[in-house]
Design a protein around this motif. Structure first.
Motif, mmCIF file in Angstrom:
data_model
loop_
_atom_site.group_PDB
_atom_site.id
_atom_site.type_symbol
_atom_site.label_atom_id
_atom_site.label_comp_id
_atom_site.label_asym_id
_atom_site.label_seq_id
_atom_site.Cartn_x
_atom_site.Cartn_y
_atom_site.Cartn_z
ATOM 1 N N THR A 137 -5.355 3.512 12.299
ATOM 2 C CA THR A 137 -5.981 2.197 12.265
ATOM 3 C C THR A 137 -7.138 2.132 13.241
ATOM 4 N N GLY A 138 -8.105 1.236 12.925
ATOM 5 C CA GLY A 138 -9.180 0.907 13.843
ATOM 6 C C GLY A 138 -8.785 -0.275 14.697
ATOM 7 N N SER A 139 -9.669 -0.677 15.579
ATOM 8 C CA SER A 139 -9.342 -1.744 16.535
ATOM 9 C C SER A 139 -10.129 -3.010 16.230
ATOM 10 N N PRO A 140 -9.405 -4.128 16.007
ATOM 11 C CA PRO A 140 -7.958 -4.278 15.836
ATOM 12 C C PRO A 140 -7.626 -4.417 14.353
ATOM 13 N N VAL A 141 -6.320 -4.394 14.021
ATOM 14 C CA VAL A 141 -5.853 -4.690 12.673
ATOM 15 C C VAL A 141 -4.707 -5.679 12.767
ATOM 16 N N ASN A 142 -4.394 -6.306 11.626
ATOM 17 C CA ASN A 142 -3.323 -7.305 11.553
ATOM 18 C C ASN A 142 -2.439 -6.944 10.361
ATOM 19 N N LEU A 143 -1.225 -6.474 10.632
ATOM 20 C CA LEU A 143 -0.348 -5.954 9.585
ATOM 21 C C LEU A 143 0.944 -6.758 9.550
ATOM 22 N N THR A 144 1.278 -7.289 8.376
ATOM 23 C CA THR A 144 2.534 -8.008 8.175
ATOM 24 C C THR A 144 3.297 -7.316 7.060
ATOM 25 N N LEU B 14 0.861 -1.177 0.000
ATOM 26 C CA LEU B 14 0.000 0.000 0.000
ATOM 27 C C LEU B 14 0.897 1.226 0.000
ATOM 28 N N THR B 15 0.709 2.115 -0.978
ATOM 29 C CA THR B 15 1.550 3.308 -1.100
ATOM 30 C C THR B 15 0.666 4.507 -1.372
ATOM 31 N N THR B 16 0.844 5.570 -0.585
ATOM 32 C CA THR B 16 0.094 6.795 -0.812
ATOM 33 C C THR B 16 0.939 7.992 -0.410
ATOM 34 N N THR B 17 0.715 9.110 -1.085
ATOM 35 C CA THR B 17 1.352 10.365 -0.712
ATOM 36 C C THR B 17 0.510 11.126 0.298
ATOM 37 N N GLY B 18 -0.621 10.542 0.671
ATOM 38 C CA GLY B 18 -1.517 11.158 1.640
ATOM 39 C C GLY B 18 -1.730 10.260 2.842
ATOM 40 N N THR B 19 -2.968 10.228 3.303
ATOM 41 C CA THR B 19 -3.340 9.494 4.519
ATOM 42 C C THR B 19 -3.834 8.101 4.176
ATOM 43 N N ALA B 20 -3.422 7.130 4.984
ATOM 44 C CA ALA B 20 -3.944 5.768 4.890
ATOM 45 C C ALA B 20 -4.769 5.492 6.133
ATOM 46 N N THR B 21 -6.055 5.218 5.940
ATOM 47 C CA THR B 21 -6.954 4.921 7.041
ATOM 48 C C THR B 21 -7.357 3.453 6.965
ATOM 49 N N LEU B 22 -6.982 2.699 7.989
ATOM 50 C CA LEU B 22 -7.279 1.273 8.037
ATOM 51 C C LEU B 22 -8.331 1.039 9.101
ATOM 52 N N ALA B 23 -9.491 0.544 8.710
ATOM 53 C CA ALA B 23 -10.580 0.315 9.654
ATOM 54 C C ALA B 23 -10.337 -0.955 10.458
ATOM 55 N N SER B 24 -11.207 -1.212 11.426
ATOM 56 C CA SER B 24 -11.058 -2.380 12.295
ATOM 57 C C SER B 24 -11.152 -3.669 11.496
ATOM 58 N N HIS B 25 -10.420 -4.681 11.964
ATOM 59 C CA HIS B 25 -10.386 -6.025 11.396
ATOM 60 C C HIS B 25 -9.785 -6.090 9.992
ATOM 61 N N VAL B 26 -8.999 -5.078 9.641
ATOM 62 C CA VAL B 26 -8.285 -5.090 8.366
ATOM 63 C C VAL B 26 -7.017 -5.931 8.512
ATOM 64 N N THR B 27 -6.717 -6.715 7.485
ATOM 65 C CA THR B 27 -5.467 -7.465 7.423
ATOM 66 C C THR B 27 -4.703 -7.037 6.182
ATOM 67 N N ILE B 28 -3.452 -6.645 6.376
ATOM 68 C CA ILE B 28 -2.582 -6.268 5.262
ATOM 69 C C ILE B 28 -1.342 -7.149 5.318
ATOM 70 N N VAL B 29 -1.041 -7.815 4.217
ATOM 71 C CA VAL B 29 0.183 -8.594 4.109
ATOM 72 C C VAL B 29 1.045 -7.923 3.050
ATOM 73 N N GLY B 30 1.919 -7.050 3.478
ATOM 74 C CA GLY B 30 2.745 -6.275 2.565
ATOM 75 C C GLY B 30 3.104 -4.954 3.210
ATOM 76 N N PRO B 31 4.086 -4.223 2.655
ATOM 77 C CA PRO B 31 4.522 -2.953 3.241
ATOM 78 C C PRO B 31 3.485 -1.841 3.029
ATOM 79 N N ILE B 32 3.490 -0.876 3.944
ATOM 80 C CA ILE B 32 2.587 0.280 3.862
ATOM 81 C C ILE B 32 3.431 1.541 3.929
ATOM 82 N N THR B 33 3.220 2.459 2.981
ATOM 83 C CA THR B 33 3.930 3.736 2.947
ATOM 84 C C THR B 33 2.904 4.847 2.789
ATOM 85 N N ALA B 34 2.957 5.856 3.680
ATOM 86 C CA ALA B 34 1.998 6.961 3.638
ATOM 87 C C ALA B 34 2.565 8.131 4.420
ATOM 88 N N THR B 35 1.867 9.271 4.372
ATOM 89 C CA THR B 35 2.248 10.390 5.241
ATOM 90 C C THR B 35 1.739 10.131 6.656
#
Length: 1021
Positions: free
Chosen positions: A183-190, A158-179
């Motif tokens: 996150t909401g409660s809970p999230v799972n980020l790898t 996930l790549t953005t030049t702005g804001t990244a908003t991750l809601a609850s119960h989101v799972t991301i498998v990969g790098p995240i780049t943002a300003t």
């Protein structure tokens, strides 16, 4: 409802209305665009770049589909907004881009969203997850809105030049780049997380990867981060969080309590620790404040200005006051003024690594540089790595190197012969050491030859067929460059393998490499042997052979090759490589019962809550074989476990009863239990954020996950509740209404209504609060005449005391109680259901009833019954020894109406008495009380009205009860008044206000006064 939600709701409603209109009109068939090189209406195709340019996607109809094949790019100059019934398919390297606005796939029905690869790009906002959506793709956008529904999952960057908003119960498998990342409660980020402004992690979340942001906030409570954190301005950590990795930055605040940081903390500013917080590693900061009480720093503390130690706080090792001497920077309020807990101050610790370790294969060519691996060792044993930057020079060859912990460099020698390898650096005082992988020795000697075998085996996953290129090279005649020594020939090459890390084969499970199917050991199941094996290889026109190897275990392994070449003598070569586990594999069992890994409340049942199960976690290869070397490394590799509640959503997640131990021979097994109803998930992650043995987190961050359950209640407890329940001990004398074992309990009349409650418990006798909603099931109730028994089906539910069947039924009828009219699943809240709470909804109360041979027949003798609950999953109140089934005794009863006498001029009281049948006679029942009373209107009957003297004339008028009369009982007795006759006479009186107390008939006589029982009577004239 806020304006954003209202707008989305109205938009969705409009889409649904349009969809219904189109369906009703019957005019529209699904169309759209298939982007695979063919023409698409409204789009221009450029074949050379396999790209489409479109003003808008062809989504005119409510159910249109878009399919983009691998290798094709679709660029839309306007906003892209999919509806619920639209479909999107992408795979491989497919690309969908909105160059002029937003890209919104959030409303797509998950079954219509099939993205298994590719990239999604938007100049504006990218949105996903209004539904429970899952995709595999890299996402780039001006801003990111991820997940407003449940369980959104993205595998990709996930790549953005702005804001990244991750809601609850989101799972991301990969790098995240943002300003800014929230996150909401809970999230799972790898994956690694990089924010140029700030990163906020919500409570209960999990991160496996490094975090870099000027400001990092980890909310309370119980979040887990496995990875290094760099927060140049400030990091604040909420209570209960677990951080594994090194933390560097400006200021750090660790809030109370129970935060554990496993790693080193280096702050340019201030570090503040709350009560009960722990840092296991070293601390370096300008200022440290350890608030009361019980803060703990396990390593050394390097302090520039001041360290204030609060009550019961400790620093486990040495405090160094950089701008002072001794303990001049220490303010000790701990209460510890003597060893072993008092502060210990000393000289500053070393500012650089202890030495450089050079790992090499032992051979090189004079015609090309040879790569070696470098490690900055933090101690003499190299048990840990110095994480700072180290610059130095390698010999032979004089090549410079710069490493951060680990890295690589090159050595070179243009003449044949042996050379001694060394690494020097101004920041290192001790001499370098070596590890030669070709023979697993500590020799620094490398042999350079004018000809040899050159190959490099890539790091790979265990039991994955891995090819590599083998070349026979020699020094060219016209230059010093290497040239191929042979081409278009078949040669016999001898290979042998060795164990580098761990340094020996597992004695219980030795395993050699297999090259082109040939084991490089003494047998197929033996360890690597020095003799190895000979393999015939075909070299192509470029002088290259491409063998394939397999290794079913893990670790760092060496491969040595040699062959004899005419005119060049013996050619040798060596390489070492890392073989990592393919995944972590959970096996969950209870005896022969295997965990069904259910996903929701409709899934198969596993076991009861609180019951012990056996959990095994293994590091396995690509075919699920255990990798027995995992955990035997010189610095043993480890794992972290995350437990999360899958369902019910928002339910209680008590945590399992035990933790996994470190692995032995590649696996660890533990008996544990889960004290709740529902389904939980175990996820295991490799503890080493740099990947297995530092091979790189991108490809070797081993993970594994499993759902465990569905868990149901271990048992139910049943209870009866009613103000009319009677106390057995209130009835004195020899005729008791309650046979053993219920002599001191309660009893009821047959057909006397009462309420019941059922409570779901775990095996440790705690209430299972998650037994509610979809996880609660319909309850069947039945009555039994023995505790803890399980009678044949044809005797369930009736019990048989002395030939009379007694069944559990509702007051509405005589049929035995079944699931449909038992306790409904919807009646349960937090594990408890009570029928009294639903009688106002029209649900009947319950009663026992004697229905054989007739509804009013007598129970032969008082009988004690047990109330049993059974749900549709098989959870029951039946267990041995019986402890949770309510017991109650039941008797037949009647209402005895006494004869009454009175004058004509006033109303006459009629007394009634509650009785029970003891097996041979009716006995008074002083335990029956009903202070609220029952209305008598329509419940009192009069008959056989006879005038005084027995004449055949009318008796004056029919008696009646007073309007609104109520009959109440105390001590088993009650009374009511009847109106008098207009002439002397008598009438039969029966009272039937209660179905469970059928009435006898008394005689009311008017015009005769009788004072009471007469012992002696004599007439006097």
């Amino acid at each position: 409802m806020n304006s954003t939600k209202l707008t989305r709701t109205l938009t969705l409603c409009c889409k649904m209305v349009l969809a219904l209109f189109w369906l009703a009109a019957g005019e529209v068939l699904a169309q759209g665009g298939n982007f695979n090189g063919g023409a698409v209406s409204g789009c221009t195709y450029t074949a050379s770049s396999q790209s489409y340019s479109c003003a808008a996607l062809p989504l005119a109809n409510y159910n249109d589909s878009i399919a983009i094949a691998s290798g094709y790019t679709v660029v839309v100059s306007s906003t892209i907004d999919f509806g619920y019934n639209h479909a999107l398919q992408m795979s491989g390297t497919a690309k969908l881009q909105s160059s002029g606005g937003n890209l919104d796939i959030g409303d797509i029905n998950p079954s219509n969203l099939q993205i298994s690869g590719g990239s999604l790009v938007a100049s504006g906002n990218f949105k996903i997850g209004a539904q429970a959506q899952t995709i595999t793709a890299n996402v780039t956008a001006g801003s990111l809105s991820i997940g407003s529904g449940s369980t959104t999952k993205i595998t990709g960057s996930l790549t953005t030049t702005g804001t990244a908003t991750l809601a609850s119960h989101v799972t991301i498998v990969g790098p995240i780049t943002a300003t800014t990342i929230t996150t909401g409660s809970p999230v799972n980020l790898t994956g690694n997380i990089t924010a140029s402004n700030s990163f906020q992690l919500s409570s209960g979340s999990y991160v496996v990867g490094n975090i870099s942001a000027p400001q990092v906030t980890i909310d309370p409570a119980s979040s887990t981060v496995t990875g290094n954190i760099v927060a140049s301005t400030k990091i604040e950590v909420g209570s209960g969080s677990k951080l594994t990795g090194d933390i560097t930055g400006g200021d750090m605040k660790i809030n109370p309590s129970s935060v554990v940081v496993t790693g080193n903390v280096t702050m340019s500013g201030k570090l503040e620790m709350g009560s009960g917080d722990t840092i296991t590693g070293n601390v370096a900061a300008n200022e440290v404040k350890m608030n009361d009480s019980s803060g703990y720093i396990g390593g050394n503390a390097r302090i520039t200005n001041k360290i204030e130690i609060g009550y019961a706080g400790r620093v486990g090792k040495t405090i160094t006051c950089v701008n002072g001497s001794g303990c001049s920077c220490v303010v000790n309020n701990s209460g510890y003024n003597s060893a072993p807990n008092a502060p210990v101050c000393g000289a500053a610790a070393a500012s650089g690594p202890d030495h450089i370790l050079i790992t090499h294969g032992g051979t090189g060519l004079t015609c090309q540089p040879q790569s070696v691996t470098l490690t900055a060792c933090a101690d003499s044993a190299c048990s840990s790595t110095y994480s700072g930057s180290v610059t130095g020079t390698l010999q032979p060859g004089g090549a410079s190197f710069t490493i951060n912990g680990t890295g690589s460099g090159t050595v070179a020698q243009s003449t044949a012969g042996s050379a001694t390898l060394s690494a020097t650096s101004s920041s290192v005082t001790n001499s370098s050491t070596c590890q030669r992988t070709s023979d697993s020795s500590s020799s620094c000697s490398m042999s350079f030859a004018t000809a040899g075998l050159d190959f490099a085996v890539p790091d790979h996953l265990s039991e994955t067929a891995t090819g590599f290129t083998l070349r026979a090279l020699k020094q060219g005649t016209a230059s010093t460059a290497c040239v191929a020594a042979l081409a278009n020939t078949t040669q016999t090459v001898t290979f042998n393998c060795g164990y580098v890390n761990p340094s020996t084969a597992n004695p219980s499970y030795p395993s050699p490499l297999r090259l082109n199917g040939t084991a490089l050991g003494s047998s197929a199941n033996a360890a690597c042997s020095a003799g190895g094996a000979s393999v015939s290889l075909a070299f192509d026109a470029n002088g290259q052979a491409t063998p394939t190897l397999l290794y079913d275990d893990v670790g760092q392994v060496s491969l040595n090759a040699s062959m004899t070449l005419a005119g060049a003598g013996t050619l040798t070569g060596s390489d070492s490589f890392i073989v990592a586990p393919a995944k972590f594999l959970f096996t969950i069992k209870k005896g022969s019962l295997t965990n069904p890994a259910a996903a929701d409340a409709s899934g198969a049942v596993f076991i009861g809550a609180g019951q012990t199960f056996t959990a095994t976690l293994a590091a396995v290869n690509a075919i699920n074989g255990t990798t027995y070397n995992f955990g035997r490394e010189s610095s043993p590799e480890g794992f972290s476990i995350r437990q999360s509640l899958v369902a019910p959503a928002g339910g209680v997640n008590p945590g399992v009863s035990a933790s996994f131990d470190a692995m032995t021979n590649g696996s660890t097994t533990k008996d544990m239990y889960f004290n709740e109803v529902g389904i939980f998930n175990f996820t295991a992650n490799l503890l080493n954020t740099s990947g297995y043995l530092g091979a790189g987190a991108a490809n070797f961050s081993t993970t594994g996950s499993i759902n465990v359950g569905r868990f149901i209640p271990d048992h139910f407890n049943t209870a009866l509740s009613s103000t009319l329940l009677m106390n057995c001990i209130s009835v004195t004398g020899v005729s008791k209404p309650c046979p053993a074992p219920n002599a001191s309990g309660t009893f009821l009349y047959a057909r006397q209504p009462f309420d019941s409650s059922v409570t779901a418990y775990n095996a440790n006798n705690g209430i299972t609060a998650n037994y509610t909603g979809a996880f609660a099931k319909a309850i069947t109730l039945s009555a039994w005449n023995a505790a803890g028994t399980n009678l044949p089906a044809d005797q369930n539910p009736p019990v048989t005391p002395s030939g009379n069947n007694i069944v559990w039924k509702t007051t509405a009828g005589a049929a035995p109680l079944a699931a449909a009219n038992g306790i409904a699943a919807a009646d349960f809240s937090a594990g408890v259901a009570n029928s009294a709470t639903r009688s106002s909804d029209g649900h009947p109360e319950y009663d026992f009833a004697n229905i054989y041979p007739a509804a009013n027949s007598l129970i032969a003798a008082p009988v004690s019954l047990y109330l049993r609950a059974l749900d549709t999953d098989g959870a029951s109140s039946l267990r041995t020894p019986q402890a949770g089934e309510a017991i109650v005794s039941m008797v037949s009863g009647r209402l005895l109406v006494d004869n009454a006498y009175g004058a004509l001029t006033s109303g006459m009281p009629v007394r009634v008495r509650a009785q029970f049948w003891n097996g041979s006679a009716y006995i008074a029942n002083p335990a029956y009380n009903n202070s609220a009373g029952v209305a008598l209107t329509g419940k009192v009957s009069f008959s056989n009205c006879t005038p005084k003297g027995g004449s055949s004339g009318a008796c004056g008028s029919t008696p009646a009860i007073l309007s609104g009369a109520v009959l109440s009982f105390s001590g088993g007795q009650g009374s009511f008044n009847v109106t008098p006759l207009t002439a002397a006479g008598s009438a039969d009186v029966a009272v039937n206000p209660l179905v469970y107390l059928p009435s006898t008939t008394g005689r009311a006589t008017f015009g005769v006064y009788r004072a009471g029982p007469v012992v002696y009577l004599r007439e006097v004239f």
